[in-house]
Design a protein around this motif. Sequence first.
Motif: not given
Length: 98
Positions: A43-44, A46-48, A50-51, A54, A79-81, A98
């Motif tokens: 998850g970490l 993926l979040r990185h 995604a940031r 974007h 992921s919240g996406l 995103l």
Amino acid sequence: MVWTEEAGRRTIVGGGRYVVVQPGKAEVAFMVIDQCQGRGIGGLVLRHLARIAHAAGLATLIAEVLPENTSMLKVFEKSGLSMTTDRDAEVVHVTLQL
């Protein structure tokens, strides 16, 4: 890259990347070594990704996941996406907005 400290040495435990496949869209892939799975590293990563995707002007991330890889599918789901999937017999096609 994600690393940990073991016996005074850094050890890589995971990493990821994306590759732009068309304007605004990139395929994402990442891995975490077996003994470190289930600790939130996927998850970490993926979040990185995604940031930075974007920030680079991308709007969509895509991935192909084996249907039996439920852990990876959960990483995408959590992921919240905004996520959609399209399943066939061999692969789950994941699309994240995103």
